[in-house]
Design an enzyme around this catalytic site. Structure first.
Site, PDB file in Angstrom:
ATOM      1  N   ARG A  92      12.450  -3.015 -21.453  1.00  0.00           N
ATOM      2  CA  ARG A  92      11.178  -3.603 -21.222  1.00  0.00           C
ATOM      3  C   ARG A  92      11.320  -4.629 -19.926  1.00  0.00           C
ATOM      4  O   ARG A  92      10.312  -4.828 -19.495  1.00  0.00           O
ATOM      5  CB  ARG A  92      10.250  -4.093 -22.508  1.00  0.00           C
ATOM      6  CG  ARG A  92       8.714  -4.637 -22.116  1.00  0.00           C
ATOM      7  CD  ARG A  92       7.922  -4.217 -23.050  1.00  0.00           C
ATOM      8  NE  ARG A  92       8.462  -4.704 -24.635  1.00  0.00           N
ATOM      9  CZ  ARG A  92       8.394  -5.557 -25.039  1.00  0.00           C
ATOM     10  NH1 ARG A  92       8.161  -6.939 -24.221  1.00  0.00           N
ATOM     11  NH2 ARG A  92       9.250  -5.898 -26.104  1.00  0.00           N
ATOM     12  N   TYR A 103      -9.450   1.110  -3.972  1.00  0.00           N
ATOM     13  CA  TYR A 103      -9.350   2.101  -4.753  1.00  0.00           C
ATOM     14  C   TYR A 103     -10.412   1.920  -6.102  1.00  0.00           C
ATOM     15  O   TYR A 103     -10.501   0.736  -6.738  1.00  0.00           O
ATOM     16  CB  TYR A 103      -7.950   2.044  -5.395  1.00  0.00           C
ATOM     17  CG  TYR A 103      -7.313   3.269  -6.247  1.00  0.00           C
ATOM     18  CD1 TYR A 103      -7.427   4.586  -5.929  1.00  0.00           C
ATOM     19  CD2 TYR A 103      -7.294   2.868  -7.764  1.00  0.00           C
ATOM     20  CE1 TYR A 103      -7.113   5.301  -6.774  1.00  0.00           C
ATOM     21  CE2 TYR A 103      -6.874   3.896  -8.323  1.00  0.00           C
ATOM     22  CZ  TYR A 103      -6.711   5.164  -8.238  1.00  0.00           C
ATOM     23  OH  TYR A 103      -6.604   6.147  -9.030  1.00  0.00           O
ATOM     24  N   ASP A 108      -3.431  -4.018  -1.856  1.00  0.00           N
ATOM     25  CA  ASP A 108      -2.786  -2.597  -2.279  1.00  0.00           C
ATOM     26  C   ASP A 108      -2.300  -2.022  -0.945  1.00  0.00           C
ATOM     27  O   ASP A 108      -3.162  -1.694   0.072  1.00  0.00           O
ATOM     28  CB  ASP A 108      -4.145  -1.777  -2.686  1.00  0.00           C
ATOM     29  CG  ASP A 108      -3.757  -0.540  -3.277  1.00  0.00           C
ATOM     30  OD1 ASP A 108      -2.474  -0.013  -2.665  1.00  0.00           O
ATOM     31  OD2 ASP A 108      -4.152   0.097  -4.044  1.00  0.00           O
ATOM     32  N   LYS A 120       2.335   8.393  -5.103  1.00  0.00           N
ATOM     33  CA  LYS A 120       1.922   8.800  -3.824  1.00  0.00           C
ATOM     34  C   LYS A 120       3.087   8.932  -2.970  1.00  0.00           C
ATOM     35  O   LYS A 120       4.075   9.592  -3.358  1.00  0.00           O
ATOM     36  CB  LYS A 120       0.877   8.012  -3.127  1.00  0.00           C
ATOM     37  CG  LYS A 120      -0.172   7.491  -4.014  1.00  0.00           C
ATOM     38  CD  LYS A 120      -0.881   8.864  -4.505  1.00  0.00           C
ATOM     39  CE  LYS A 120      -2.166   8.521  -5.620  1.00  0.00           C
ATOM     40  NZ  LYS A 120      -3.168   7.497  -5.569  1.00  0.00           N
TER      41      LYS A 120
HETATM   42  C1  PLP Z   1      -3.532   6.561  -6.890  1.00  0.00           C
HETATM   43  C2  PLP Z   1      -3.862   5.140  -6.374  1.00  0.00           C
HETATM   44  C3  PLP Z   1      -3.854   4.041  -7.031  1.00  0.00           C
HETATM   45  C4  PLP Z   1      -3.347   4.198  -8.435  1.00  0.00           C
HETATM   46  O1  PLP Z   1      -2.079   4.503  -8.499  1.00  0.00           O
HETATM   47  P1  PLP Z   1      -1.573   5.267 -10.144  1.00  0.00           P
HETATM   48  O2  PLP Z   1      -0.055   5.440  -9.860  1.00  0.00           O
HETATM   49  O3  PLP Z   1      -2.421   6.636 -10.217  1.00  0.00           O
HETATM   50  O4  PLP Z   1      -1.989   4.320 -11.190  1.00  0.00           O
HETATM   51  C5  PLP Z   1      -3.899   2.931  -6.475  1.00  0.00           C
HETATM   52  N1  PLP Z   1      -4.208   2.579  -5.135  1.00  0.00           N
HETATM   53  C6  PLP Z   1      -4.471   3.637  -4.152  1.00  0.00           C
HETATM   54  C7  PLP Z   1      -4.495   3.381  -2.918  1.00  0.00           C
HETATM   55  C8  PLP Z   1      -4.208   4.685  -4.695  1.00  0.00           C
HETATM   56  O5  PLP Z   1      -4.289   6.148  -3.883  1.00  0.00           O
END
Ligand code: PLP
Length: 391
Positions: free
Chosen positions: A60, A113, A186, A211
């Site tokens: 962890r 998001y 982000d 992604k």
């Molecule tokens: C998919 C996505 C997230 C969330 O990510 P997870 O791994 O599904 O928690 C956050 N920001 C953007 C821009 C995304 O496309």
């Protein structure tokens, strides 16, 4: 929690970093691929050749397989270190929690998001009295005006992932720093390859690795990059206490994905540029949103911050909502799904609410991900679908 080592810093280009940061063949019996340390516990102290090893205790907190993923990501973004999480939302919510406190105020890019918006607008607001001001983000003056005496955080997503709005990171960081306000971005759209927010003064860069970084639609994962002090604090507070750490097997798949990130992104970007051009010239298409394309409306910011594109874009086909939905269903190669960044092409109609509408998201937006298939096949698929929309 992993920081860059002196050896890691020898690798400079993204290709070399993705391929080789974290290689320690001697340590892993010559294995070209590092093992998955699929264990929770590391007993201490361990005597190896008379040297007491106390680096690892419990997964962890840290784990050698996860460390490799973190070091690659930190090297790509130019941070002191990185932390991996069980999901992108794990990284994003931890970064936000690092800066906010009860009853503080957040300046929030309105096209961020969906789950991030939900976390601040509903969860933190309802439970902890956090207030927020939504901003478009396209002018620094707008952000300056949104700042209040109790603002603790400016939250950015640049480019955002539906309408691809960009923010001027350097100017926003310069606004926030002297006021003691934290900045979080982000950075998922750009990936660590195409934008390095820390170099422009942003405090924390977050990613979902579900992604492009994972790249094969087989993991849900996240990461954040920051300076040593922030990494240490989030590791022993938000990550250790909320327990949203990455799993070693997830890290191993992420390392595998990262090795091919540069070649995959290149292909996605080349194909997507052709698709964007095709859509921009198509009589059945109203508007295209693709950073770097001919009709993209923030070329200065694109040129200032991004060093490449990817396969994600959106557009507004002409026609009614029903006709647009029928168009998406008529595609053969673009599967109907809302994620992106894997090998596969996807298309989805995007929902809209009052806030999204107020900050520039149009009705009937279709978001597509241009996958690794042959680009001419994909364009032919879009053409057959668009040609069925009645005049
Ligand atoms: C998919 C996505 C997230 C969330 O990510 P997870 O791994 O599904 O928690 C956050 N920001 C953007 C821009 C995304 O496309």
């Amino acid at each position: 929690m992993a920081f860059l080592t002196e050896q890691d810093k020898q690798y400079v280009t993204p290709e070399d970093i993705c391929a080789h940061v974290g290689d320690e063949y001697g340590k892993f019996m010559g294995a070209i691929v590092p093992p998955i340390f699929q264990n929770s516990l590391f007993v201490r102290p361990t005597d190896v050749n008379g040297v007491t090893q106390t680096e690892y205790a419990y997964t962890r907190v840290s784990n050698p397989t996860i460390d490799i993923a973190e070091r690659k990501i930190a090297a790509l973004e130019g941070g002191d270190g990185a932390l991996c999480f069980s999901s992108g939302m794990g990284a994003i919510s931890s970064a936000i929690m690092h800066f906010v406190s009860a009853n503080c105020h957040v300046v929030l890019v309105a096209t961020s998001y969906g789950c991030t918006l939900n976390f601040i607008k509903n969860y933190l607001h309802n439970k902890f009295g956090v207030t927020y001001t939504l901003v478009h983000g396209n002018s620094v003056e707008e952000i300056e005006q949104a700042i209040q005496p109790n603002t603790k955080l400016i939250y950015l997503e640049s480019p955002s992932s539906l309408v691809f709005h960009m923010q001027d990171l350097e100017k926003i960081a310069a606004l926030a720093k002297p006021r003691g306000i934290g900045t979080v971005i982000d950075n998922t759209y750009a990936t660590p390859l195409h934008q390095q927010p820390l170099k422009h003064g942003i405090d924390i860069s977050c990613h979902t690795a579900s992604k492009y970084m994972g790249g094969h639609s087989d993991i849900v994962a996240g990461a954040l990059i920051a300076n040593r002090e922030i990494i240490q604090s989030i590791s022993s507070n938000e990550r250790e206490l909320l327990g949203n750490n990455m799993d070693p097997h997830q890290a191993w798949l992420l390392i595998r994905g990262l090795r091919t990130l540069p070649v995959r992104l290149k292909h996605h970007g080349e194909s997507a540029r052709k698709v964007a051009e095709f859509l921009e010239n198509h009589p059945k298409v109203e508007k295209v949103f693709y950073p770097g394309s001919k009709t993209y409306d923030q070329p200065e910011l694109y040129n200032k911050y991004l060093t490449g594109g990817n396969g994600l874009m959106s557009f507004v086909p002409k026609g009614t909502t029903e006709q647009v939905q029928a168009f998406v269903r008529s595609l053969h190669y673009f599967q109907n799904g809302c994620s992106w960044g894997g090998f596969e092409s996807l298309a989805v109609t995007v929902g809209i609410d009052d806030d999204a509408r107020a900050f520039g998201q149009p009705e009937n937006l279709v978001r597509i991900h241009v996958g690794l298939e042959d680009v001419d096949t994909l364009i032919a698929d879009l053409e057959q679908g668009l040609s069925k929309i009645p005049d």
